[in-house]
Each structure stands twice: as structure tokens, then as C-alpha cells.
Motif scaffolding. Structure first.
Motif, PDB file in Angstrom:
ATOM      1  N   PRO A 169       0.856  -1.192   0.000  1.00 65.88           N
ATOM      2  CA  PRO A 169       0.000   0.000   0.000  1.00 65.88           C
ATOM      3  C   PRO A 169       0.896   1.247   0.000  1.00 65.88           C
ATOM      4  O   PRO A 169       2.023   1.193   0.510  1.00 65.88           O
ATOM      5  CB  PRO A 169      -0.751  -0.111   1.334  1.00 65.88           C
ATOM      6  CG  PRO A 169      -0.604  -1.536   1.766  1.00 65.88           C
ATOM      7  CD  PRO A 169       0.656  -2.050   1.177  1.00 65.88           C
ATOM      8  N   ASP A 170       0.381   2.347  -0.555  1.00 67.27           N
ATOM      9  CA  ASP A 170       1.191   3.562  -0.679  1.00 67.27           C
ATOM     10  C   ASP A 170       1.839   4.015   0.624  1.00 67.27           C
ATOM     11  O   ASP A 170       2.998   4.420   0.644  1.00 67.27           O
ATOM     12  CB  ASP A 170       0.309   4.706  -1.207  1.00 67.27           C
ATOM     13  CG  ASP A 170       0.592   4.931  -2.681  1.00 67.27           C
ATOM     14  OD1 ASP A 170       0.963   3.960  -3.367  1.00 67.27           O
ATOM     15  OD2 ASP A 170       0.436   6.087  -3.136  1.00 67.27           O
ATOM     16  N   SER A 171       1.061   3.919   1.726  1.00 67.00           N
ATOM     17  CA  SER A 171       1.611   4.427   2.989  1.00 67.00           C
ATOM     18  C   SER A 171       2.795   3.578   3.446  1.00 67.00           C
ATOM     19  O   SER A 171       3.763   4.094   4.006  1.00 67.00           O
ATOM     20  CB  SER A 171       0.528   4.445   4.069  1.00 67.00           C
ATOM     21  OG  SER A 171      -0.059   3.166   4.198  1.00 67.00           O
ATOM     22  N   GLU A 173      -2.211  -5.813   7.217  1.00 67.96           N
ATOM     23  CA  GLU A 173      -2.990  -5.187   6.142  1.00 67.96           C
ATOM     24  C   GLU A 173      -4.240  -4.460   6.657  1.00 67.96           C
ATOM     25  O   GLU A 173      -4.525  -3.340   6.240  1.00 67.96           O
ATOM     26  CB  GLU A 173      -3.396  -6.250   5.132  1.00 67.96           C
ATOM     27  CG  GLU A 173      -2.980  -5.886   3.729  1.00 67.96           C
ATOM     28  CD  GLU A 173      -2.996  -7.100   2.813  1.00 67.96           C
ATOM     29  OE1 GLU A 173      -3.936  -7.174   2.035  1.00 67.96           O
ATOM     30  OE2 GLU A 173      -2.087  -7.958   2.901  1.00 67.96           O
ATOM     31  N   ALA A 174      -4.958  -5.136   7.580  1.00 66.32           N
ATOM     32  CA  ALA A 174      -6.207  -4.542   8.068  1.00 66.32           C
ATOM     33  C   ALA A 174      -5.928  -3.216   8.782  1.00 66.32           C
ATOM     34  O   ALA A 174      -6.657  -2.234   8.603  1.00 66.32           O
ATOM     35  CB  ALA A 174      -6.903  -5.517   9.011  1.00 66.32           C
ATOM     36  N   SER A 219      -5.367   4.180   6.487  1.00 66.49           N
ATOM     37  CA  SER A 219      -5.556   4.853   5.201  1.00 66.49           C
ATOM     38  C   SER A 219      -6.944   5.463   5.140  1.00 66.49           C
ATOM     39  O   SER A 219      -7.124   6.572   4.635  1.00 66.49           O
ATOM     40  CB  SER A 219      -5.392   3.873   4.044  1.00 66.49           C
ATOM     41  OG  SER A 219      -4.142   3.240   4.141  1.00 66.49           O
ATOM     42  N   GLY A 220      -7.928   4.734   5.695  1.00 67.23           N
ATOM     43  CA  GLY A 220      -9.294   5.231   5.729  1.00 67.23           C
ATOM     44  C   GLY A 220      -9.403   6.530   6.505  1.00 67.23           C
ATOM     45  O   GLY A 220     -10.236   7.375   6.234  1.00 67.23           O
ATOM     46  N   GLN A 221      -8.502   6.701   7.479  1.00 69.60           N
ATOM     47  CA  GLN A 221      -8.536   7.931   8.285  1.00 69.60           C
ATOM     48  C   GLN A 221      -7.778   9.065   7.602  1.00 69.60           C
ATOM     49  O   GLN A 221      -7.605  10.141   8.159  1.00 69.60           O
ATOM     50  CB  GLN A 221      -7.910   7.675   9.664  1.00 69.60           C
ATOM     51  CG  GLN A 221      -8.728   6.718  10.508  1.00 69.60           C
ATOM     52  CD  GLN A 221      -7.935   6.157  11.686  1.00 69.60           C
ATOM     53  OE1 GLN A 221      -6.777   6.511  11.895  1.00 69.60           O
ATOM     54  NE2 GLN A 221      -8.540   5.255  12.421  1.00 69.60           N
ATOM     55  N   GLY A 222      -7.263   8.757   6.402  1.00 64.45           N
ATOM     56  CA  GLY A 222      -6.577   9.806   5.637  1.00 64.45           C
ATOM     57  C   GLY A 222      -5.145  10.021   6.063  1.00 64.45           C
ATOM     58  O   GLY A 222      -4.469  10.922   5.589  1.00 64.45           O
ATOM     59  N   ILE A 223      -4.633   9.172   6.991  1.00 70.10           N
ATOM     60  CA  ILE A 223      -3.280   9.390   7.503  1.00 70.10           C
ATOM     61  C   ILE A 223      -2.227   9.175   6.413  1.00 70.10           C
ATOM     62  O   ILE A 223      -1.203   9.833   6.378  1.00 70.10           O
ATOM     63  CB  ILE A 223      -3.044   8.482   8.727  1.00 70.10           C
ATOM     64  CG1 ILE A 223      -3.741   9.117   9.920  1.00 70.10           C
ATOM     65  CG2 ILE A 223      -1.564   8.301   9.027  1.00 70.10           C
ATOM     66  CD1 ILE A 223      -3.772   8.301  11.155  1.00 70.10           C
ATOM     67  N   SER A 224      -2.526   8.257   5.464  1.00 72.10           N
ATOM     68  CA  SER A 224      -1.523   7.957   4.445  1.00 72.10           C
ATOM     69  C   SER A 224      -1.300   9.140   3.498  1.00 72.10           C
ATOM     70  O   SER A 224      -0.344   9.182   2.765  1.00 72.10           O
ATOM     71  CB  SER A 224      -1.957   6.742   3.638  1.00 72.10           C
ATOM     72  OG  SER A 224      -3.138   7.061   2.952  1.00 72.10           O
ATOM     73  N   LYS A 225      -2.183  10.112   3.536  1.00 72.54           N
ATOM     74  CA  LYS A 225      -2.077  11.216   2.573  1.00 72.54           C
ATOM     75  C   LYS A 225      -1.026  12.249   2.984  1.00 72.54           C
ATOM     76  O   LYS A 225      -0.488  12.958   2.176  1.00 72.54           O
ATOM     77  CB  LYS A 225      -3.432  11.895   2.395  1.00 72.54           C
ATOM     78  CG  LYS A 225      -4.489  10.925   1.904  1.00 72.54           C
ATOM     79  CD  LYS A 225      -5.431  11.532   0.924  1.00 72.54           C
ATOM     80  CE  LYS A 225      -6.293  10.532   0.196  1.00 72.54           C
ATOM     81  NZ  LYS A 225      -6.714   9.364   1.008  1.00 72.54           N
TER      82      LYS A 225
END
Ligand code: ZN
Length: 306
Positions: A39-41, A97-98, A104-110
């Protein structure tokens, strides 16, 4: 002239207040991260540790391997980066993974990954193993800091007992991963000689302060860009005190795994262990660093009782 890429550029501020290293990684980083479907993060975090490894690889003064392991208790379980004295670099990640998906759903990976979000209370282990008989070095510190640069500063303070400042950036440029980093290390008591022959420590302290302020002016774009030559960037930052550059070291993605090495490892396993690994009369071994899969027929492994 196109700026050189995949390199560690050592330099020294002429006032003798600081020395440092500038890292630029393009195809070498992209090759490591693209070999996996992270995953990107996770790719971004591993990329950051690879940049840190490249910065610290300057501590390998002769034949040997520098390994950085970051252990976590949350989404990231382990990141490994290893570099040889001749610039071969590789790395991999183990993660949940989970939990990554949740983050990622919380936007932290952005945004810039924050270490505690991904690692919980993690620890950083730095190993230096030399090819000769010299004693290996190991430094272990808690992963303390919000971002990796802060963790590296803590590591430096605790293990190298010196003040250093780090900047690390990783991102996609034109679809491919790029990384960049800058480290500035304070050369504490080494003031330069003035004509009277005394150390000019006040000027050195001022110069260190100036160097730190200038370092903070570097943008992520400058760290990742291939447009600006590393010498030009260093000149922009430190020309007031003068900056001296040394020959750069090249880095390339290169995994040290081979069928022979894997076979040696398999031959060192007890029969019972090997038997557990057999699937359809074959043993498959997967290199976590480069994702290459090695396949062995049972008659290719000496120690298996047939
Ligand atoms: Zn490999």
C-alpha cells in the motif's frame, strides 16, 4: 547538464561547524518499492527508511553491511533496509494489512507518515557488520519522534552522542517513487583556527545555528527534484560560510540473494523443518527483499533424506 541521481553527496561547511550528506534516490528507490505491491503508505515509510539508510551509509568506512531494522507493534511490524559499502541497497516491509487499511481510511496515508500512528511504541536497531574481523556495532533506541527525521535525531544523540539534523522526503514524481534526504551533523568542539591560533568557538556556534536555519529552508520539492544539481542546492544553502563537496557515492538496488545462498540456508535446516516446507514435492523460498521466488526439487537439497 542533467543532475546525477542515486547518490550520497558528502559535504562540509567550511567554517568546520558542520558536515553532512545529501541523498538523492530515483530509479534505485523506485525499483525497491515497485518490486512489491505495498500500500502507498507502507511504500512511503519504507522509502523514508531507505533514505535514512543511505544517509547513514557514510558510517561504513570499509567493506561491510549496514542494516536498519524498525520494529513496530501496530500497523507496521518490521521495516528492514540494508546497504553494502559499495552502494547496494535493498529493503522490505512486514505489516498488518487490516490496520494499514484502517489508517488509510482515516486519511493518515495522505500526509507525511507519523511514526507513532504506524509503529505504536517501536524501536530502531542499527547494525554495522564488517567484512574483516572488526567487532560489529549495534545501536538500539526507541523510535521516538513524530516523523522519521526526529527519530533519527534521537538515535544520533543517544548512539553517536552528537547533535544532527535530518530531513527526509519521499514521493511520486511523474508516477515513479523518488526520495531525498539531508543530514547536518554538528562538529562540536572543532572551531576553526583564527590567526592568533585560538579556536574561534563563538563563530563556529553561530555558523552551526546559521547552517540549521538554512537547512530548514529546503523544500520537499528541492529534495525530490532532479532539476537542481546537488552542488547547486548545497551552495544555495551554505554559501555564506562556504561549502566543500567530496566525491559522491553511487547507490543502486541490488539484492544479494542467489540460488546458492538459499540452498546453503536450506541445507542448514533440520530435516523436520524442511519437511514442513514441502509443497507438491517442491520447496519454494521467497526473498522478502527483491520478491524473487526460488524453487527447489527435493533431490536438489542434499540433506533431505529421500
Ligand atoms: Zn533477493
Amino acid at each position: 547538464m542533467k543532475a546525477p541521481d542515486n547518490l550520497v553527496q558528502p559535504f562540509q561547511v567550511e567554517s568546520m561547524a558542520a558536515q553532512g550528506r545529501l541523498v538523492r534516490l530515483g530509479s534505485a528507490l523506485n525499483e525497491i518499492l515497485s518490486a512489491h505491491n505495498y500500500p502507498d503508505s507502507v511504500a512511503r515509510l519504507l522509502g523514508e527508511f531507505i533514505v535514512l539508510g543511505a544517509i547513514l551509509s557514510g558510517t561504513l568506512k570499509r567493506e561491510g553491511v549496514l542494516t536498519i531494522q524498525a520494529y513496530g507493534e501496530e500497523a507496521i511490524r518490521l521495516l528492514v533496509v540494508d546497504l553494502t559499502h559499495d552502494g547496494n541497497i535493498r529493503g522490505y516491509a512486514r505489516f498488518d494489512e487490516a490496520q494499514i487499511e484502517k489508517l488509510s481510511g482515516q486519511g493518515i496515508s495522505k500526509k507525511t507518515p507519523e511514526i507513532p500512528d504506524f509503529f505504536g511504541s517501536g524501536r530502531l536497531v542499527v547494525n554495522l557488520v564488517y567484512g574483516d574481523s572488526a567487532r560489529p556495532y549495534q545501536g538500539i533506541v526507541p523510535l521516538e519522534g513524530c516523523i522519521l527525521a526526529e527519530c533519527a535525531e534521537t538515535y544520533f544523540k543517544q548512539s553517536v552522542q552528537s547533535e544532527a539534523k535530518f530531513m527526509v522526503a519521499v514521493g511520486r514524481v511523474g508516477g515513479a517513487w523518488r526520495g531525498g534526504g539531508l543530514m547536518l551533523q554538528h562538529l562540536e568542539t572543532r572551531g576553526y583556527q583564527v590567526q592568533s591560533g585560538e579556536n574561534d568557538l563563538d563563530n563556529t556556534a553561530e555558523s552551526w545555528k546559521r547552517a540549521k536555519i538554512m537547512m530548514r529552508s529546503v523544500t520537499e520539492k528541492e529534495l525530490l527534484s532532479l532539476e537542481v544539481h546537488p552542488h547547486d542546492l548545497l551552495y544555495r544553502l551554505f554559501n555564506e560560510d562556504g561549502v566543500r563537496v567530496f566525491p559522491f557515492e553511487s547507490l543502486q538496488m541490488n539484492c544479494r540473494c542467489s540460488k546458492d545462498r538459499v540452498e546453503q540456508v536450506l541445507n542448514s535446516f533440520p530435516d523436520a523443518e524442511l519437511e514442513k516446507m514441502i509443497v507438491d514435492d517442491k520447496i519454494l523460498v521467497h526473498c522478502e527483499f527483491c520478491n524473487h521466488e526460488y524453487q527447489f526439487r527435493l533431490d536438489q537439497i542434499d540433506c533431505i533424506s529421500q
